[in-house]
Design an enzyme around this catalytic site. Structure first.
Site, mmCIF file in Angstrom:
data_model
loop_
_atom_site.group_PDB
_atom_site.id
_atom_site.type_symbol
_atom_site.label_atom_id
_atom_site.label_comp_id
_atom_site.label_asym_id
_atom_site.label_seq_id
_atom_site.Cartn_x
_atom_site.Cartn_y
_atom_site.Cartn_z
ATOM 1 N N CYS A 294 0.592 -1.458 -0.101
ATOM 2 C CA CYS A 294 0.024 -0.017 0.023
ATOM 3 C C CYS A 294 0.880 1.317 0.188
ATOM 4 O O CYS A 294 0.516 2.381 -0.332
ATOM 5 C CB CYS A 294 -1.067 -0.117 1.341
ATOM 6 N N GLU A 389 -4.047 2.527 -7.517
ATOM 7 C CA GLU A 389 -2.746 1.965 -7.240
ATOM 8 C C GLU A 389 -2.835 0.547 -8.361
ATOM 9 O O GLU A 389 -3.789 -0.162 -8.766
ATOM 10 C CB GLU A 389 -3.343 1.187 -6.118
#
Ligand code: SIN
Length: 487
Positions: A294, A389
């Site tokens: 992340c 992402e």
């Protein structure tokens, strides 16, 4: 990809779930396979537990709470310290299991075991420092005291990209605070979690205090954790989408939540940066776990004056990365976790190329779930890869002109987990660090995670902080005591 089973010899391999101090099967012997993403082979089969079984496990955890919370902080610290020592003693076995089930290259798996263990060590120490307060009274006959108490049963929903560290980062502070825990590792990586649980059993945690549930039924079990009143706290690491669902489901019981969610980390290189250091930092942050963290760099912004030099040096470093099965000596980049992950990477690359990006390095899928480490240049804000992402080994590079412009671009995201920038100007370092909308900022540094500093995000990257002196607070309730009639 094959789907044959492999025969693994690992003293920590456990293939049953762990509830109330017992290793258990699921009802009807139901199981699911854990697949090695590097080879497609079945590593092991583990119980596929259902909602009723999980509810019963919650009851047991709840029953264990009074006697566990009544232990002294020192006694809980001793258990955590024993667990820490065992994790370190068995680090090689843990690292092997991790690589086999999640594909992470073995050197990184070993690094994760040590990183994960550091949370257990840290919270063993913090257990003894959960101080309250004495508030100076505003009345002659009254005294005010604040104490901190364990929150109660904690459910921990953890991700496959850090099969060990994301468990210890939640479980260690909960156990330190006196709270029993139910861990639900992801279906992709339950074996590291079970091995870790086995070591906790060896360390001597009482029955019911640490329970590990294996299941493929994420949504049903997540719902049970949210709706069950005996679960007082839910800690989740995963996507922002799932975090929002848990928040909705937890509303009925006003569940206390810690959410560590998605990111879209900008990495800014100013003209005054030390280029070699910036390349090193970008490599470390972008390609950790094959780009599947992340806090991985998702967008590289490079200032006009050094853009060409940076792209050239960075592309050269990326070209030297060795892709391979994580068990192979020298492999830097392992596979993506699954086909969905691989397809997302390809979608982002295709979209960027269709909108005018150029491939400087890589740009293509390889055999199985592997993808070439990739550098794209001439990227702009219209491309999917800057908005979401990518969670893979692809680095998009964007050119910018001014500090104001790049701060605006970096902050133009619903996410705000990690961010990074490189500059040798101290005034700029303060200005930019304060202006970036993120929970964590790496200044001339690409690797920022550590047990001693608070990890967490702003905006849609989450709620709460893990690790550090702040990490205990999320597993404790504050209670105020008012002593009256003092004459
Ligand atoms: C994550 O990607 O969720 C955690 C990364 C870290 O702890 O560094």
């Amino acid at each position: 990809m094959k789907t044959t089973a492999i025969d693994i010899q690992n003293s920590l391999l456990r293939t049953k779930a762990y509830v109330n101090g017992q290793w258990v099967d699921a009802a009807g012997g139901k199981t699911f396979a854990v697949i090695n993403p590097a080879t497609g082979e079945v590593v092991a089969n583990v119980p596929d537990m259902n909602r009723e079984e999980v509810r019963a496990a919650i009851d047991k955890a709840h029953d264990s709470w009074p006697s566990y919370r009544d232990k002294t902080a020192g006694e809980r610290a001793d258990l955590l310290r024993k667990w820490f020592n065992l994790i370190i003693e068995y680090k090689e076995e843990l690292a092997t299991l991790m690589t086999l089930e999640c594909g992470k290259v073995r050197s990184e798996s070993l690094g994760e075991v040590v990183y994960g263990a550091s949370f257990v060590e840290w919270f063993a120490e913090e257990a003894k420092r959960t101080y309250g307060d004495v508030i100076p009274s505003n009345a002659k006959d009254r005294r005010f005291v604040v104490i901190k108490q364990s929150i109660g049963v904690v459910a921990a929903l953890t991700p496959w990209n850090f099969p060990l560290a994301m468990i210890t980062r939640k479980v260690a502070p909960a156990l330190a605070a006196g709270s029993p825990v139910l861990v639900k590792p992801p279906a992709e990586s339950p074996l590291t979690a079970l091995a870790l649980t086995y070591l906790a059993e060896k360390a001597g945690f009482p029955a019911g205090v640490l329970n590990t549930i294996t299941t493929r039924n994420n949504s049903e079990i997540g719902k049970e954790f949210c709706e069950n009143k005996k679960v007082r706290k839910l800690s989740f690491t995963g996507s922002t989408g799932v975090g929002k669902i848990l928040m909705q489901q937890g509303a009925a019981t006003l569940k206390k939540l810690s959410l560590e969610l998605g990111g879209n980390a900008p990495f800014i290189v100013f003209d005054d940066a030390e280029v070699e250091a910036a390349v090193k930092g970008a490599m470390a942050s972008k390609f950790r776990n094959s780009g599947q963290t992340c806090v991985c760099v998702n967008r590289l912004y490079v200032q006009d004056g050094i853009y060409n030099e940076f792209v050239e040096k960075f592309s050269r470093a990326v070209a030297a990365l060795k892709v391979g099965n994580g068990m192979e000596e020298g492999a830097d980049i392992g596979p993506l976790i699954n086909k969905k992950g691989l397809d997302k990477v390809q979608l982002h690359v295709d979209d960027a190329l269709a909108k005018g990006a150029r491939v400087e390095q890589g740009g293509k899928p390889m055999e199985g779930l592997f993808y070439q480490p990739t550098v794209l240049s001439d990227v702009n804000a219209s491309m999917l890869i800057t908005q979401d992402e990518v969670f893979g080994p692809v680095a998009p590079v964007i050119r910018f002109k001014t500090e104001e412009e790049v701060i605006a671009m970096a902050n133009e995201s619903d996410y705000g987990l990690a961010s990074y920038f490189y500059s040798r100007d101290i005034a700029r370092c303060w200005r930019v660090a304060e202006a970036l909308e993120a929970g964590m900022v790496g200044i001339n540094e690409g690797m920022i995670s550590t047990a001693i500093a608070p990890f967490g995000g702003v905006k849609e990257s989450g709620i709460g902080r893990e690790g550090s002196k702040y990490g205990m607070d999320y597993f404790m309730e504050i209670k105020y005591l008012c002593f009256g009639n003092i004459k």
